[in-house]
Motif scaffolding. Structure first.
Motif, PDB file in Angstrom:
ATOM      1  N   LEU A  99      -9.361 -10.871   6.140  1.00 49.48           N
ATOM      2  CA  LEU A  99     -11.014 -11.202   6.579  1.00 49.48           C
ATOM      3  C   LEU A  99     -10.589 -12.119   5.783  1.00 49.48           C
ATOM      4  N   ASN A 100     -11.135 -13.330   6.595  1.00 48.72           N
ATOM      5  CA  ASN A 100     -11.339 -14.663   6.255  1.00 48.72           C
ATOM      6  C   ASN A 100     -13.712 -14.189   6.183  1.00 48.72           C
ATOM      7  N   CYS A 101     -13.623 -14.327   4.417  1.00 50.53           N
ATOM      8  CA  CYS A 101     -15.113 -13.536   4.526  1.00 50.53           C
ATOM      9  C   CYS A 101     -16.104 -14.888   4.383  1.00 50.53           C
ATOM     10  N   THR A 102     -16.069 -16.349   4.819  1.00 45.66           N
ATOM     11  CA  THR A 102     -16.657 -16.356   5.726  1.00 45.66           C
ATOM     12  C   THR A 102     -17.249 -16.875   6.930  1.00 45.66           C
ATOM     13  N   THR A 103     -15.886 -17.350   7.239  1.00 50.26           N
ATOM     14  CA  THR A 103     -15.805 -17.087   9.303  1.00 50.26           C
ATOM     15  C   THR A 103     -15.892 -15.762   9.790  1.00 50.26           C
ATOM     16  N   GLY A 104     -15.480 -14.209   9.318  1.00 51.51           N
ATOM     17  CA  GLY A 104     -15.844 -13.379  10.083  1.00 51.51           C
ATOM     18  C   GLY A 104     -13.867 -13.271  10.877  1.00 51.51           C
ATOM     19  N   MET A 105     -13.216 -14.373  10.848  1.00 53.47           N
ATOM     20  CA  MET A 105     -11.966 -14.234  11.650  1.00 53.47           C
ATOM     21  C   MET A 105     -11.122 -13.000  11.050  1.00 53.47           C
ATOM     22  N   ILE A 106     -10.612 -12.164  12.115  1.00 53.17           N
ATOM     23  CA  ILE A 106      -9.084 -11.816  11.076  1.00 53.17           C
ATOM     24  C   ILE A 106      -7.864 -12.136  11.648  1.00 53.17           C
ATOM     25  N   SER A 107      -7.050 -11.773  10.984  1.00 50.08           N
ATOM     26  CA  SER A 107      -5.295 -12.364  10.910  1.00 50.08           C
ATOM     27  C   SER A 107      -4.743 -11.771  10.628  1.00 50.08           C
ATOM     28  N   PHE A 108      -3.551 -11.768  11.513  1.00 52.92           N
ATOM     29  CA  PHE A 108      -2.005 -10.370  11.077  1.00 52.92           C
ATOM     30  C   PHE A 108      -1.398 -12.106  10.105  1.00 52.92           C
ATOM     31  N   GLU A 109      -0.965 -11.779   8.804  1.00 51.10           N
ATOM     32  CA  GLU A 109       0.501 -11.863   8.448  1.00 51.10           C
ATOM     33  C   GLU A 109       1.786 -11.198   8.132  1.00 51.10           C
ATOM     34  N   PHE A 110       2.779 -11.890   8.873  1.00 55.85           N
ATOM     35  CA  PHE A 110       3.996 -11.223   8.414  1.00 55.85           C
ATOM     36  C   PHE A 110       4.636 -13.000   8.192  1.00 55.85           C
ATOM     37  N   PHE A 111       6.332 -12.083   7.187  1.00 56.59           N
ATOM     38  CA  PHE A 111       6.863 -13.014   7.221  1.00 56.59           C
ATOM     39  C   PHE A 111       6.245 -14.627   7.139  1.00 56.59           C
ATOM     40  N   ASN A 112       5.380 -14.345   6.139  1.00 59.87           N
ATOM     41  CA  ASN A 112       4.775 -15.628   5.502  1.00 59.87           C
ATOM     42  C   ASN A 112       4.105 -16.255   6.841  1.00 59.87           C
TER      43      ASN A 112
ATOM     44  N   LEU B 191       4.876  -1.458  11.824  1.00 61.33           N
ATOM     45  CA  LEU B 191       3.628  -2.146  11.937  1.00 61.33           C
ATOM     46  C   LEU B 191       3.455  -0.834  12.680  1.00 61.33           C
ATOM     47  N   VAL B 192       3.260  -0.072  13.167  1.00 65.22           N
ATOM     48  CA  VAL B 192       2.776   1.379  13.527  1.00 65.22           C
ATOM     49  C   VAL B 192       1.919   1.504  12.721  1.00 65.22           C
ATOM     50  N   ALA B 193       2.754   2.014  11.499  1.00 62.35           N
ATOM     51  CA  ALA B 193       1.568   2.509  11.132  1.00 62.35           C
ATOM     52  C   ALA B 193       0.316   1.652  10.423  1.00 62.35           C
ATOM     53  N   ASP B 194       0.164   0.524   9.983  1.00 64.18           N
ATOM     54  CA  ASP B 194      -0.378  -0.631   9.868  1.00 64.18           C
ATOM     55  C   ASP B 194      -1.525  -0.763  10.778  1.00 64.18           C
ATOM     56  N   LEU B 195      -1.246  -0.731  11.848  1.00 62.37           N
ATOM     57  CA  LEU B 195      -1.957  -0.908  13.242  1.00 62.37           C
ATOM     58  C   LEU B 195      -2.910   0.424  13.259  1.00 62.37           C
ATOM     59  N   ARG B 196      -2.354   1.076  13.139  1.00 62.06           N
ATOM     60  CA  ARG B 196      -3.078   2.675  12.951  1.00 62.06           C
ATOM     61  C   ARG B 196      -4.195   2.996  11.408  1.00 62.06           C
ATOM     62  N   ALA B 197      -3.608   2.562  10.871  1.00 61.38           N
ATOM     63  CA  ALA B 197      -4.608   2.178   9.175  1.00 61.38           C
ATOM     64  C   ALA B 197      -5.283   1.126   9.554  1.00 61.38           C
ATOM     65  N   PHE B 198      -5.596   0.371  10.366  1.00 61.16           N
ATOM     66  CA  PHE B 198      -6.780  -0.897  10.758  1.00 61.16           C
ATOM     67  C   PHE B 198      -7.830  -0.306  10.279  1.00 61.16           C
TER      68      PHE B 198
ATOM     69  N   GLY C  85      -6.005  -6.118   3.267  1.00 63.67           N
ATOM     70  CA  GLY C  85      -5.471  -5.105   3.009  1.00 63.67           C
ATOM     71  C   GLY C  85      -3.871  -5.605   3.214  1.00 63.67           C
ATOM     72  N   ARG C  86      -3.130  -4.873   2.393  1.00 63.12           N
ATOM     73  CA  ARG C  86      -1.847  -5.078   2.492  1.00 63.12           C
ATOM     74  C   ARG C  86      -0.916  -3.817   2.950  1.00 63.12           C
ATOM     75  N   GLY C  87       0.321  -4.291   3.541  1.00 60.51           N
ATOM     76  CA  GLY C  87       0.986  -3.086   4.582  1.00 60.51           C
ATOM     77  C   GLY C  87       2.139  -2.667   4.111  1.00 60.51           C
ATOM     78  N   TYR C  88       3.050  -2.207   4.917  1.00 60.76           N
ATOM     79  CA  TYR C  88       3.823  -2.277   5.360  1.00 60.76           C
ATOM     80  C   TYR C  88       4.537  -3.133   5.865  1.00 60.76           C
ATOM     81  N   SER C  89       4.360  -3.713   7.370  1.00 58.59           N
ATOM     82  CA  SER C  89       4.759  -4.812   7.804  1.00 58.59           C
ATOM     83  C   SER C  89       3.889  -5.880   7.978  1.00 58.59           C
ATOM     84  N   VAL C  90       2.822  -5.919   7.854  1.00 59.29           N
ATOM     85  CA  VAL C  90       2.027  -6.588   8.285  1.00 59.29           C
ATOM     86  C   VAL C  90       1.033  -6.891   7.226  1.00 59.29           C
ATOM     87  N   ASP C  91       0.326  -7.224   6.320  1.00 60.53           N
ATOM     88  CA  ASP C  91      -1.024  -7.900   6.383  1.00 60.53           C
ATOM     89  C   ASP C  91      -1.924  -7.939   6.989  1.00 60.53           C
ATOM     90  N   ILE C  92      -3.467  -7.928   6.390  1.00 57.25           N
ATOM     91  CA  ILE C  92      -4.310  -7.993   7.894  1.00 57.25           C
ATOM     92  C   ILE C  92      -5.595  -8.581   6.533  1.00 57.25           C
TER      93      ILE C  92
END
Length: 127
Positions: free
Chosen positions: A80-93, A31-38, A71-78
């Motif tokens: 970007l909704n290309c219509t609205t511009g909403m950034i979301s985090f996804e983990f464990f579906n 999670l730390v690595a994913d957020l730092r690479a964001f 963006g696929r990460g180690y623990s979290v996928d980040i």
């Protein structure tokens, strides 16, 4: 027999506790690595968002979804909704909306250009 069962039970408990602790630490490390690479840029926080350092996000290296770019990460996928511009985090579906793309992100990273390039019609723009 009863004493032997207690020792086995205690040994199994230690193994499972150790496995759980290692799993949690690995998740947190990912999670730390994913957020730092964001966002690897810094500076340029005031309009017109120039004089930043670091490399903007290379959207060509990221995957495409039905809704935008991920963006696929180690623990979290980040995502970007290309219509609205909403950034979301996804983990464990489970998906958690974070925030809309900021004006700085639009100026520095140019996600609207990446979305247009992939055939989306973004409704967020640099103003």
């Amino acid at each position: 027999m009863n004493q032997r069962f207690r020792k086995v039970k205690k040994g199994i408990l230690y193994v499972l506790a150790t496995f759980g602790l290692v799993s949690i630490l690995m998740f947190i490390g990912g999670l730390v690595a994913d957020l730092r690479a964001f966002d690897e840029t810094s500076g340029g926080y005031e309009p017109p968002y120039e004089n930043f350092t670091g490399d903007p996000i290379n959207f060509d290296e990221l995957d495409q979804t039905n809704e935008g770019i991920v963006g696929r990460g180690y623990s979290v996928d980040i995502l970007l909704n290309c219509t609205t511009g909403m950034i979301s985090f996804e983990f464990f579906n489970q998906r958690f909306d974070f925030r809309a793309v900021s004006d700085r992100a639009i100026a520095v990273h140019k996600p609207q250009e990446a979305c247009l390039k992939r055939g989306f019609e973004p409704t967020f723009y640099e103003e």
